[in-house]
Design an enzyme around this catalytic site. Structure first.
Site, PDB file in Angstrom:
ATOM      1  N   HIS A  73     -61.373 -20.045   7.102  1.00 47.20           N
ATOM      2  CA  HIS A  73     -62.115 -20.764   5.553  1.00 47.20           C
ATOM      3  C   HIS A  73     -62.056 -19.820   4.463  1.00 47.20           C
ATOM      4  O   HIS A  73     -62.559 -20.324   3.545  1.00 47.20           O
ATOM      5  CB  HIS A  73     -63.641 -21.054   6.126  1.00 47.20           C
ATOM      6  N   ASP A 132     -59.857 -24.405   2.183  1.00 50.97           N
ATOM      7  CA  ASP A 132     -61.194 -24.911   1.715  1.00 50.97           C
ATOM      8  C   ASP A 132     -61.151 -26.340   2.878  1.00 50.97           C
ATOM      9  O   ASP A 132     -60.020 -26.703   3.308  1.00 50.97           O
ATOM     10  CB  ASP A 132     -60.902 -25.429   0.304  1.00 50.97           C
TER      11      ASP A 132
END
Length: 405
Positions: free
Chosen positions: A376, A380
């Site tokens: 992450h 995204d």
């Protein structure tokens, strides 16, 4: 005399563990015959005999850690086998002749606890599994007679059954087994934990209808195999679908190095392969430039090398994205762990028929859950979901791959 040396282990590999010697000291060997197997952090290596001869000495035993250039053993070149060294025969002890000035030493007396038994008593004991050392002898000098043996048998038969004894330490030991981890397994464990500790790992899911790919495969599998000499599987479709998705979501094909993000403009796809020694991830190089047949051939060759322990270090290095197919083992859903420093890994799973609503009608379709684990820090949530949707679209409509859509 020739030295058996530890070979160069490859880039960034500084040591190996001696896994197994295939020969014993004193055994004859032929040139290029495998003598010893080594395990590194990434692959297994085999060391062959440099010439014909006899393995005269083993200097690094199984489990020892060695470095490149370490002498593993000695080879007597051109020598014949020496059975006496490999299979030492026990020699009967020779009686020491008394010296002229010394009197002969008397033979040692038999141990006090040893109870002589008559031959007939020994025969009874052998036929009935009787321990004569626990039988009191009534003969001369405590000699166990046939009558003593028969009386012991009668007493054993009439004795009440003993209550079961509590579990002995030996039985507890049989319930467990302690085995040292191989170097490859240690490396797998360390790298997986490092991936969890360093990446902000998250997994997102989707599902894909496999009907179109299965129909296409069923229609063309025979002519495909006849034309290309390799079977048409599902993995090549997923490799191509992932490459199409990576081109649209380049973050998933990137990695973090320090404070920089490195975007890869090549597509080297790692394919996880389970072996007896653990999970390895050989890499299909420039998979975007290969046809479906080329991908299938590359995966087949790498899988065979992995199962045979023949993977080289270059086969495992430099992947940009990984695909793991837990479905071959029956897994319905999982959250795969990143193959660091990569930012994404796709988990394929078992094809399971499920009722699905299509245009208002409930129909049975062969469905597969897909899981994308991603870092992450780089990818995204929107990018991860978009990636899976693009893979889903390509698998459900394979013509999109041909049209580059």
């Amino acid at each position: 005399m020739a030295d058996i040396m530890t070979p160069a282990l490859g880039e960034s590999v500084t040591e190996a563990t001696v896994a197994r010697w295939t020969k014993k000291a004193g055994e004859a060997v032929r040139k290029d015959e495998i003598l010893v197997e080594l395990e590194t952090d990434k692959v297994s290596l085999e060391v062959a005999a440099p010439s014909d001869g006899v393995l005269s000495e083993i200097l690094a035993g199984e489990g020892d850690t060695v470095e490149p250039g370490t002498v593993l053993g000695k080879l007597s070149e051109g020598a014949a086998a020496a059975p006496a060294r490999s299979e030492p025969k026990a020699e009967a002890p020779k009686a020491e002749a008394p010296k002229p000035t010394e009197a002969p030493k008397p033979a040692p007396a038999p141990a006090a606890e040893a109870r002589p038994a008559a031959p007939s008593a020994q025969r009874v004991a052998a036929e009935n599994n009787l321990d004569l050392s626990k039988v009191a002898g009534s003969g001369k000098d405590g000699r166990v007679t046939k009558g003593d043996a028969l009386a012991a048998l009668e007493a054993r038969a009439s004795a009440p059954a003993a209550a079961p004894a509590p579990a002995a330490p030996r039985e507890l030991h049989e319930r467990e087994e302690r085995v040292r981890m191989t170097r490859l397994r240690q490396t797998i464990a360390r790298r997986l934990k490092e991936a969890q500790n360093s990446a902000a790992m998250l997994t997102t899911f989707n599902e894909v209808d496999m009907s179109a790919v299965m129909a296409l495969r069923s229609e063309y599998k025979d002519v495909f195999e006849k034309r290309h000499g390799v079977r048409l599987g599902f993995m090549s479709f997923f490799v191509k679908a992932c490459i199409a998705a990576l081109k649209q979501v380049p973050d998933v094909n990137a990695e973090i190095e320090g404070q920089d993000i490195i975007y890869k403009n090549h597509y080297d796809i790692g394919v996880a392969v389970g072996t007896e020694k653990g999970l390895v991830v050989p890499v299909v190089r420039d998979a975007d430039q290969l046809s479906l047949a080329g991908v299938e051939k590359a995966i087949g060759d790498l899988g065979k090398k992995a199962r045979d322990g023949q993977l080289a270090l270059e086969d495992l290095q430099g992947g940009t994205f990984t695909i793991s197919n837990g479905g071959v083992y029956g897994s319905l859903m999982s959250t795969p762990i990143l193959n660091a420093p990569q930012s994404g890994i796709l988990g394929m799973h078992k094809i399971q028929e499920r009722p699905m609503v299509v245009k208002g009608q409930v129909v049975v379709r062969p469905m597969m859950y897909l899981a994308l684990s991603y870092d992450h820090r780089v990818v995204d949530g929107q990018g991860a979901v978009t990636f899976l949707v693009k893979v889903k679209e390509a698998i459900e409509d394979p013509q999109r791959l041909l049209l580059d859509l």
